[in-house]
Design an enzyme around this catalytic site. Structure first.
Site, PDB file in Angstrom:
ATOM      1  N   HIS A  53       0.825  -1.191   0.000  1.00 10.90           N
ATOM      2  CA  HIS A  53       0.000   0.000   0.000  1.00 10.90           C
ATOM      3  C   HIS A  53       0.870   1.255   0.000  1.00 10.90           C
ATOM      4  CE1 HIS A  53      -3.953  -2.009   1.564  1.00 10.90           C
ATOM      5  NE2 HIS A  53      -3.451  -2.587   0.483  1.00 10.90           N
ATOM      6  N   GLU A  55       1.149   3.840   2.002  1.00  4.94           N
ATOM      7  CA  GLU A  55       1.829   4.205   3.242  1.00  4.94           C
ATOM      8  C   GLU A  55       3.072   3.348   3.463  1.00  4.94           C
ATOM      9  OE1 GLU A  55      -2.684   4.206   4.278  1.00  4.94           O
ATOM     10  OE2 GLU A  55      -1.363   3.357   2.741  1.00  4.94           O
ATOM     11  N   ALA A 159     -18.995  10.563 -29.180  1.00  8.16           N
ATOM     12  CA  ALA A 159     -18.385  11.583 -30.024  1.00  8.16           C
ATOM     13  C   ALA A 159     -19.471  12.102 -30.949  1.00  8.16           C
ATOM     14  CB  ALA A 159     -17.225  11.005 -30.824  1.00  8.16           C
ATOM     15  N   TRP A 175     -14.281   9.446 -39.369  1.00 11.68           N
ATOM     16  CA  TRP A 175     -14.106   9.733 -37.949  1.00 11.68           C
ATOM     17  C   TRP A 175     -14.737  11.095 -37.679  1.00 11.68           C
ATOM     18  CZ3 TRP A 175     -12.695   6.011 -34.806  1.00 11.68           C
ATOM     19  CH2 TRP A 175     -11.901   4.980 -35.279  1.00 11.68           C
ATOM     20  N   ARG A 212      -4.758   1.197 -27.864  1.00 14.69           N
ATOM     21  CA  ARG A 212      -3.724   1.146 -28.893  1.00 14.69           C
ATOM     22  C   ARG A 212      -2.955   2.453 -29.051  1.00 14.69           C
ATOM     23  NH1 ARG A 212      -8.312  -0.764 -30.760  1.00 14.69           N
ATOM     24  NH2 ARG A 212      -8.719   0.947 -32.212  1.00 14.69           N
ATOM     25  N   GLU A 297     -19.538   2.396 -24.613  1.00 17.52           N
ATOM     26  CA  GLU A 297     -19.112   2.953 -25.891  1.00 17.52           C
ATOM     27  C   GLU A 297     -20.067   2.540 -27.003  1.00 17.52           C
ATOM     28  OE1 GLU A 297     -15.063   3.425 -26.965  1.00 17.52           O
ATOM     29  OE2 GLU A 297     -14.311   2.676 -25.049  1.00 17.52           O
TER      30      GLU A 297
END
Length: 366
Positions: A53, A55, A159, A175, A212, A297
């Site tokens: 962890h 700490e 998008a 795109w 990617r 998505e």
């Protein structure tokens, strides 16, 4: 009001914690700083699931251990108080004689939930809690939701053009945004435990859903294919990353199920709800497999379905400076909002640009 130095060193803890993004789930992202007389003498963060962890790493980095007894330890999440894959951090803090601990926010895990702080106080250590609490909670919002609501955090990624279109009238969408925005999508994808996509979007794009364009892990790919219509040759069933498919229970007897499993695909069956897969059941199945966060998505239909079922926590909306016109496909066309007071209300955070494209990150208000 927190001290200015407490804010400064907690910000550094958050910076360190971020380094564990995509590597520590289902654990939280945690960073820790140790300060002696205003100077940082040790730093660490939780680097990977099952590893030490924050700490522990911070304490181990201190060269002169005798200084610990006169130091303050900063950590963005309450130190654990139980044995898991590692011993309790609160015990180590007590053992090393650290005199003060500053905590960003409380750990919602039932095994901790205030017990770590209580153990420190019982040992005579001064504890300050709630420094940059909002920022600390946001960093681990998926971990917190998992342990308070028993469901993964759900984000939608879309998008669209400036006039709200996600595809042309012929269904073409590649795109809409530029390379910089697509690179950010891959970075976000690497931070989520799973990505969810519908059968129609897979069929239209033959999507791969791997990371990617940046360094990072591949998330679990989750396909919603109610009637098992996707061909076995679809790229998403390849070996580049793990894939899980959800179908309707009424289609469980098809030979295709065993063919998919032979390709390494995990096939699960859920009930139908209003002619679609029961999305809440899908999310519960993922939660039971320690999936803390999912990014959807899919297209407009799947996105609208998640919103209608009130399952969405946040939206990543990439907006390109383009226009497709009225006949093109709208981002949330299936929502069916008829009156302004039925609108889904959002809280937009600071906008960011990636190339010419604008990213709006928004939380969905209850």
């Amino acid at each position: 009001m927190p001290k200015s130095e407490d804010i400064l060193f907690m910000r550094r803890s958050l910076e360190l914690a971020l380094k564990g993004g995509g590597s520590v789930s289902p654990n939280p992202m945690v960073g820790s700083v140790i300060v002696y007389k205003g100077d940082i003498i040790g730093e660490g963060y939780h680097e990977r699931f099952g590893g030490a962890h924050a700490e522990v790493n911070a304490i181990a980095s201190v060269v002169d251990e005798s200084l610990l007894r006169h130091s303050t330890l900063y950590v963005n999440l309450e130190p654990c108080s139980h044995f898991g894959k590692t011993p309790p951090c609160s015990d180590l803090i007590i053992e090393k004689g650290i005199q003060r601990v500053v905590i960003g926010c409380r750990d919602p895990h039932a095994a901790v939930a205030g017990k770590g702080k209580a153990k420190l106080l019982a040992a005579g250590i001064e504890v300050t809690e709630g420094v940059l609490e909002a920022e600390c909670k946001k960093l681990n919002e998926a971990f917190i939701k998992s342990h308070t609501a028993g469901m993964p955090l759900v984000a939608l990624k879309l998008a669209q053009t400036l006039d709200g279109k996600i595809a042309t009238s012929l269904g073409a969408s590649r795109w809409i945004t530029g390379e910089e925005a697509r690179g950010e999508v891959h970075r976000l994808r690497s931070l989520y435990d799973a990505v969810i996509i519908g059968e129609a979007t897979v069929r239209a794009d033959d999507a791969l859903l791997t990371v990617r364009h940046c360094a990072g892990r591949n998330p679990l790919r989750v396909v919603l294919d109610r009637q098992l219509r996707l061909p076995l040759e679809a790229k998403i069933f390849g070996s580049e990353a793990s894939t899980m498919l959800f179908a309707s229970s009424s289609w469980s007897g098809l030979p295709k199920v065993e063919q998919l499993r032979q390709k390494g695909v995990t096939v699960l069956f859920v009930n139908e709800h209003t002619g679609e897969l029961d999305l809440r059941q899908v999310l519960l199945e993922l939660h039971n497999r320690q999936i803390l966060s999912v990014m959807v998505e899919g297209g407009s239909r799947l996105s609208a379905s998640f919103i209608r079922e009130k399952l969405v926590d946040k939206i990543y909306m990439f907006i390109a400076p383009k226009l497709f016109g009225g006949d093109a496909l709208s981002a949330f066309a299936p929502l069916g909002i008829s009156m302004p007071d039925q609108a889904v209300n959002l809280r937009i955070e600071q906008p960011r640009f990636f190339g010419h494209d604008l990213l709006l990150e928004a939380s969905v208000e209850a």
